[in-house]
Design a protein around this motif. Structure first.
Motif, PDB file in Angstrom:
ATOM      1  N   UNK A 221       0.835  -1.187   0.000  1.00  0.00           N
ATOM      2  CA  UNK A 221       0.000   0.000   0.000  1.00  0.00           C
ATOM      3  C   UNK A 221       0.876   1.246   0.000  1.00  0.00           C
ATOM      4  N   UNK A 222       0.721   2.073  -1.028  1.00  0.00           N
ATOM      5  CA  UNK A 222       1.392   3.366  -1.065  1.00  0.00           C
ATOM      6  C   UNK A 222       0.620   4.375  -0.238  1.00  0.00           C
ATOM      7  N   UNK A 223      -0.693   4.371  -0.389  1.00  0.00           N
ATOM      8  CA  UNK A 223      -1.621   5.139   0.441  1.00  0.00           C
ATOM      9  C   UNK A 223      -2.761   4.199   0.812  1.00  0.00           C
ATOM     10  N   UNK A 224      -3.788   4.736   1.468  1.00  0.00           N
ATOM     11  CA  UNK A 224      -4.920   3.896   1.851  1.00  0.00           C
ATOM     12  C   UNK A 224      -5.662   3.355   0.639  1.00  0.00           C
ATOM     13  N   UNK A 225      -5.564   4.022  -0.504  1.00  0.00           N
ATOM     14  CA  UNK A 225      -6.267   3.594  -1.711  1.00  0.00           C
ATOM     15  C   UNK A 225      -5.344   3.099  -2.808  1.00  0.00           C
ATOM     16  N   UNK A 226      -4.137   3.621  -2.867  1.00  0.00           N
ATOM     17  CA  UNK A 226      -3.193   3.282  -3.928  1.00  0.00           C
ATOM     18  C   UNK A 226      -2.330   2.088  -3.517  1.00  0.00           C
ATOM     19  N   UNK A 227      -2.383   1.020  -4.310  1.00  0.00           N
ATOM     20  CA  UNK A 227      -1.661  -0.205  -4.003  1.00  0.00           C
ATOM     21  C   UNK A 227      -0.822  -0.604  -5.216  1.00  0.00           C
ATOM     22  N   UNK A 228       0.387  -1.042  -4.969  1.00  0.00           N
ATOM     23  CA  UNK A 228       1.261  -1.585  -6.005  1.00  0.00           C
ATOM     24  C   UNK A 228       1.351  -3.097  -5.803  1.00  0.00           C
ATOM     25  N   UNK A 229       1.270  -3.857  -6.892  1.00  0.00           N
ATOM     26  CA  UNK A 229       1.426  -5.300  -6.836  1.00  0.00           C
ATOM     27  C   UNK A 229       2.425  -5.768  -7.874  1.00  0.00           C
ATOM     28  N   UNK A 230       3.052  -6.911  -7.621  1.00  0.00           N
ATOM     29  CA  UNK A 230       3.968  -7.497  -8.592  1.00  0.00           C
ATOM     30  C   UNK A 230       3.688  -8.989  -8.678  1.00  0.00           C
ATOM     31  N   UNK A 231       3.637  -9.501  -9.909  1.00  0.00           N
ATOM     32  CA  UNK A 231       3.402 -10.917 -10.121  1.00  0.00           C
ATOM     33  C   UNK A 231       4.686 -11.713 -10.068  1.00  0.00           C
ATOM     34  N   UNK A 232       4.585 -13.049 -10.049  1.00  0.00           N
ATOM     35  CA  UNK A 232       5.793 -13.887 -10.040  1.00  0.00           C
ATOM     36  C   UNK A 232       6.681 -13.657 -11.254  1.00  0.00           C
ATOM     37  N   UNK A 233       6.096 -13.186 -12.344  1.00  0.00           N
ATOM     38  CA  UNK A 233       6.868 -12.905 -13.549  1.00  0.00           C
ATOM     39  C   UNK A 233       7.470 -11.506 -13.559  1.00  0.00           C
ATOM     40  N   UNK A 234       7.215 -10.720 -12.507  1.00  0.00           N
ATOM     41  CA  UNK A 234       7.776  -9.382 -12.415  1.00  0.00           C
ATOM     42  C   UNK A 234       6.910  -8.283 -12.976  1.00  0.00           C
ATOM     43  N   UNK A 235       5.746  -8.616 -13.519  1.00  0.00           N
ATOM     44  CA  UNK A 235       4.852  -7.586 -14.055  1.00  0.00           C
ATOM     45  C   UNK A 235       4.252  -6.778 -12.906  1.00  0.00           C
ATOM     46  N   UNK A 236       4.224  -5.458 -13.070  1.00  0.00           N
ATOM     47  CA  UNK A 236       3.735  -4.537 -12.052  1.00  0.00           C
ATOM     48  C   UNK A 236       2.287  -4.167 -12.332  1.00  0.00           C
ATOM     49  N   UNK A 237       1.495  -4.118 -11.261  1.00  0.00           N
ATOM     50  CA  UNK A 237       0.097  -3.709 -11.361  1.00  0.00           C
ATOM     51  C   UNK A 237      -0.169  -2.608 -10.339  1.00  0.00           C
TER      52      UNK A 237
END
Length: 291
Positions: A221-237
């Motif tokens: 969580x960057x903020x309460x609403x903004x979230x960064x995710x990364x998959x096993x392949x390294x792709x960012x969401x």
């Protein structure tokens, strides 16, 4: 001082998380026991991250990056990386506020701590650590902090404490938890797994699995609403609604070990992914990365 660091098929990705989970659960550490005094800080090269990294976060006190490894906590400035505090084996790590961290794992031989150490707390930026709860009982490989409490997964149960670690309640997410994240000013908890993402909007009381979410290995969580995710392949969401929906950004590196993010004044998100002994930085919300 620097202010934060200036496609596979779904079934195959699931195997990637499952394999990483086996490595994570199979950890071991030296048996020993609260040496809360800080060990002398040792300079480390940027590539010396140890065999595994199990957490990362930006300290709001000075906006610098901290990386938790099997050999201790590393702090990054423009001069490079230096170890902060004892060289213990960190398996779980989360930033709870300015100079305020929680961690779990195994002690180093010189420490008079049980193994596992349970939940540790530092209020001086990782220089010293105090046993807080569940010493000798829990090795939290996943830790998260929300506005209402502390949450940890120790391989068996997801335990939550709403009173600073004095009492704990147990819940059962619908997935085998690999990693977890929450916002210190929010109530949403996210848990990643080889079976997909699970979300709890009430600080872990009730969970729902999200079949539409991408397969994520780590979330932050960057903020309460903004979230960064990364998959096993390294792709960012990126998610701008606390993990309810996701949009694909760029790509870092496969088999990520740790993820951290920081909101910059211009609205861009600095994203750090630790993978394969490297600290990868994006200054454009996960679109491009440099080593």
């Amino acid at each position: 001082m620097i202010a934060a660091f200036s496609s596979w098929r779904r079934s195959v990705l699931g195997l990637g998380i499952a394999g990483a989970l086996i490595v994570l659960v199979g950890c071991s550490g030296p048996i020993a026991r609260p040496a809360t005094g800080a060990a002398p800080s040792e300079t480390a090269q940027s590539g010396e991250l140890g065999a595994h990294v199990h957490g990362a976060g930006f300290n709001p006190a000075d906006s610098t990056l901290y990386v938790a490894t099997h050999d201790g906590l590393l702090r990054y400035t423009e001069d490079g990386a230096s170890r902060v505090g004892p060289a213990m084996d960190f398996m779980g790590f989360v930033v709870a506020g300015p100079d305020h961290f929680y961690a779990s794992g195994h002690p180093e031989p010189s420490q008079d701590l049980p193994d596992p150490v349970g939940l540790l707390e530092s209020t001086d930026g990782g220089r010293t650590w105090t046993p807080l709860a569940r010493t000798g009982a829990s090795d939290f490989h996943a830790l998260a902090v929300t506005s209402t409490g502390i949450h940890g997964y120790d391989g068996a149960d997801l335990l939550s404490s709403l009173d600073g670690g004095t009492t704990w309640t147990s819940t059962k997410p619908p997935v085998p938890v690999f990693a977890m994240a929450g916002a210190i000013n929010g109530q949403v908890l996210l848990a990643t797994s080889s079976q997909g993402l699970a979300r709890a909007a009430d600080t872990g009381l009730s969970w729902q699995q999200d079949p539409d979410a991408p397969l994520l290995q780590l979330v932050h969580f960057t903020t309460a609403q903004l979230v960064v995710g990364v998959g096993p392949d390294g792709v960012i969401y990126l998610s701008r609604d606390a993990g309810s929906s996701w949009a694909e950004a760029g790509e870092a590196a496969p088999a990520p070990e740790a993820l951290a993010s920081w909101l910059m004044p211009d609205g861009q998100v600095q994203v750090v992914v630790v993978a394969d002994g490297r600290v990868l930085l994006s200054a454009d919300s996960g679109l491009t990365f440099t080593s």
